[in-house]
Write an enzyme that holds these catalytic residues in place. Sequence first.
Site, PDB file in Angstrom:
ATOM      1  N   LYS A  19      41.282  38.310  51.933  1.00 18.46           N
ATOM      2  CA  LYS A  19      40.818  39.531  51.272  1.00 18.46           C
ATOM      3  C   LYS A  19      39.355  39.399  50.851  1.00 18.46           C
ATOM      4  O   LYS A  19      38.553  40.285  51.104  1.00 18.46           O
ATOM      5  CB  LYS A  19      41.668  39.834  50.029  1.00 18.46           C
ATOM      6  CG  LYS A  19      43.147  40.038  50.313  1.00 18.46           C
ATOM      7  CD  LYS A  19      43.914  40.452  49.071  1.00 18.46           C
ATOM      8  CE  LYS A  19      43.904  39.442  47.942  1.00 18.46           C
ATOM      9  NZ  LYS A  19      44.592  38.160  48.242  1.00 18.46           N
ATOM     10  N   ARG A  92      48.044  44.077  41.561  1.00 14.20           N
ATOM     11  CA  ARG A  92      48.892  42.967  42.004  1.00 14.20           C
ATOM     12  C   ARG A  92      50.328  43.117  41.517  1.00 14.20           C
ATOM     13  O   ARG A  92      51.152  42.262  41.822  1.00 14.20           O
ATOM     14  CB  ARG A  92      48.332  41.659  41.460  1.00 14.20           C
ATOM     15  CG  ARG A  92      47.712  40.769  42.548  1.00 14.20           C
ATOM     16  CD  ARG A  92      47.002  39.674  41.819  1.00 14.20           C
ATOM     17  NE  ARG A  92      46.812  38.447  42.497  1.00 14.20           N
ATOM     18  CZ  ARG A  92      45.620  37.997  42.881  1.00 14.20           C
ATOM     19  NH1 ARG A  92      44.553  38.750  42.780  1.00 14.20           N
ATOM     20  NH2 ARG A  92      45.503  36.799  43.377  1.00 14.20           N
ATOM     21  N   ARG A 131      40.192  24.957  51.225  1.00 13.44           N
ATOM     22  CA  ARG A 131      39.048  25.700  50.682  1.00 13.44           C
ATOM     23  C   ARG A 131      38.265  24.851  49.684  1.00 13.44           C
ATOM     24  O   ARG A 131      38.844  24.149  48.861  1.00 13.44           O
ATOM     25  CB  ARG A 131      39.562  26.972  50.004  1.00 13.44           C
ATOM     26  CG  ARG A 131      38.465  27.841  49.445  1.00 13.44           C
ATOM     27  CD  ARG A 131      38.899  29.253  49.302  1.00 13.44           C
ATOM     28  NE  ARG A 131      39.924  29.433  48.281  1.00 13.44           N
ATOM     29  CZ  ARG A 131      40.475  30.613  48.014  1.00 13.44           C
ATOM     30  NH1 ARG A 131      40.123  31.686  48.688  1.00 13.44           N
ATOM     31  NH2 ARG A 131      41.392  30.717  47.073  1.00 13.44           N
ATOM     32  N   ARG A 164      39.107  24.424  43.813  1.00 11.52           N
ATOM     33  CA  ARG A 164      39.587  25.155  42.642  1.00 11.52           C
ATOM     34  C   ARG A 164      40.920  24.566  42.206  1.00 11.52           C
ATOM     35  O   ARG A 164      41.740  24.206  43.038  1.00 11.52           O
ATOM     36  CB  ARG A 164      39.787  26.638  42.996  1.00 11.52           C
ATOM     37  CG  ARG A 164      38.539  27.458  42.847  1.00 11.52           C
ATOM     38  CD  ARG A 164      38.627  28.844  43.430  1.00 11.52           C
ATOM     39  NE  ARG A 164      39.877  29.568  43.262  1.00 11.52           N
ATOM     40  CZ  ARG A 164      40.101  30.781  43.780  1.00 11.52           C
ATOM     41  NH1 ARG A 164      39.154  31.397  44.461  1.00 11.52           N
ATOM     42  NH2 ARG A 164      41.255  31.387  43.600  1.00 11.52           N
ATOM     43  N   ARG A 175      51.397  30.554  43.195  1.00  9.55           N
ATOM     44  CA  ARG A 175      50.700  31.798  43.588  1.00  9.55           C
ATOM     45  C   ARG A 175      51.468  32.520  44.693  1.00  9.55           C
ATOM     46  O   ARG A 175      51.550  33.742  44.704  1.00  9.55           O
ATOM     47  CB  ARG A 175      49.283  31.478  44.068  1.00  9.55           C
ATOM     48  CG  ARG A 175      48.377  31.059  42.929  1.00  9.55           C
ATOM     49  CD  ARG A 175      47.126  30.378  43.436  1.00  9.55           C
ATOM     50  NE  ARG A 175      46.178  31.310  44.005  1.00  9.55           N
ATOM     51  CZ  ARG A 175      45.165  30.935  44.772  1.00  9.55           C
ATOM     52  NH1 ARG A 175      44.991  29.671  45.103  1.00  9.55           N
ATOM     53  NH2 ARG A 175      44.327  31.835  45.231  1.00  9.55           N
TER      54      ARG A 175
HETATM   55  P1  AMP Z   1      42.272  35.425  43.241  1.00 13.82           P
HETATM   56  O1  AMP Z   1      40.928  34.808  43.356  1.00 13.82           O
HETATM   57  O2  AMP Z   1      42.288  36.894  43.570  1.00 13.82           O
HETATM   58  O3  AMP Z   1      43.335  34.657  44.002  1.00 13.82           O
HETATM   59  O4  AMP Z   1      42.694  35.351  41.700  1.00 13.82           O
HETATM   60  C1  AMP Z   1      42.763  34.124  41.024  1.00 13.82           C
HETATM   61  C2  AMP Z   1      43.701  34.228  39.836  1.00 13.82           C
HETATM   62  O5  AMP Z   1      43.217  35.239  38.929  1.00 13.82           O
HETATM   63  C3  AMP Z   1      45.122  34.675  40.169  1.00 13.82           C
HETATM   64  O6  AMP Z   1      45.941  33.598  40.596  1.00 13.82           O
HETATM   65  C4  AMP Z   1      45.572  35.240  38.818  1.00 13.82           C
HETATM   66  O7  AMP Z   1      45.836  34.217  37.886  1.00 13.82           O
HETATM   67  C5  AMP Z   1      44.308  35.945  38.349  1.00 13.82           C
HETATM   68  N1  AMP Z   1      44.267  37.356  38.807  1.00 13.82           N
HETATM   69  C6  AMP Z   1      43.379  37.911  39.679  1.00 13.82           C
HETATM   70  N2  AMP Z   1      43.634  39.217  39.857  1.00 13.82           N
HETATM   71  C7  AMP Z   1      44.725  39.496  39.091  1.00 13.82           C
HETATM   72  C8  AMP Z   1      45.503  40.662  38.861  1.00 13.82           C
HETATM   73  N3  AMP Z   1      45.202  41.837  39.460  1.00 13.82           N
HETATM   74  N4  AMP Z   1      46.565  40.570  38.021  1.00 13.82           N
HETATM   75  C9  AMP Z   1      46.883  39.414  37.392  1.00 13.82           C
HETATM   76  N5  AMP Z   1      46.210  38.276  37.592  1.00 13.82           N
HETATM   77  C10 AMP Z   1      45.133  38.300  38.423  1.00 13.82           C
END
Ligand code: AMP
Length: 219
Positions: A19, A92, A131, A164, A175
């Site tokens: 994404k 999400r 990554r 990370r 996740r």
């Molecule tokens: P990402 O980089 O999009 O994978 O986001 C990293 C982390 O941020 C996720 O594993 C969640 O802990 C948090 N996060 C990001 N977007 C959301 C969302 N829309 N709702 C809840 N947690 C989020």
Amino acid sequence: MAKTDTLHFILLGAPGAGKGTQAAYLNENWGLTHISTGDILRAEVRAGSALGNEAKSYMESGKLVPDQLIIDMMEEKLKTLDKGYILDGFPRTVAQAEALGEMLTRINHKLDAVVNIEVGDDELIRRLTGRRVCPKCNSVFHIYTMKPKVEGICDNCGGELIQRKDDQIDAITTRLVAFKDQTQPLIEYYQSSGKLVTVDGTIGVPAVAEKIRAALTGE
Ligand code: AMP
């Protein structure tokens, strides 16, 4: 080409589906603003804000941050935007999707489409465990597919690359479970509104972007 810089759409997909990569590509090529909730939250954590401090432990363990924190954060963000944007990582959960629908009506933005990028679990795990990111400039590399020129060092700013915490295997498992339990129901949610487009996320970055463009513009 049909006009693309006024589109509002969501990129849906598991962690590692690409994404963020697609959004960056479409931002560069189409001029759409890329809004990543993960990037916004990581910046809040780095800044040590109240939101960042609240979100940190959820993020590091791979759990979703509570809905209301995300919904309030996004309402503030979206109302400042006056051109097209790509939502990456939001919504999400179904509760977030419902709140998004209400906020878009309030600020008079139309949702054009929801693009679901599909990638199988084995490939997701390979992508996420490989990554590496630069904590200084946010550049992203990969130990197999996008190696930096010097191992462990950022090509762009010379920073030391890190993995990370949430790209380590325990958090990845959490996740992926969060995705299946909480985010996958959105596929059905948006399918019933007729806005869902599904693309194969394994065919290479430009080819995926082209599929997205063709689906959104009807070309
Ligand atoms: P990402 O980089 O999009 O994978 O986001 C990293 C982390 O941020 C996720 O594993 C969640 O802990 C948090 N996060 C990001 N977007 C959301 C969302 N829309 N709702 C809840 N947690 C989020």
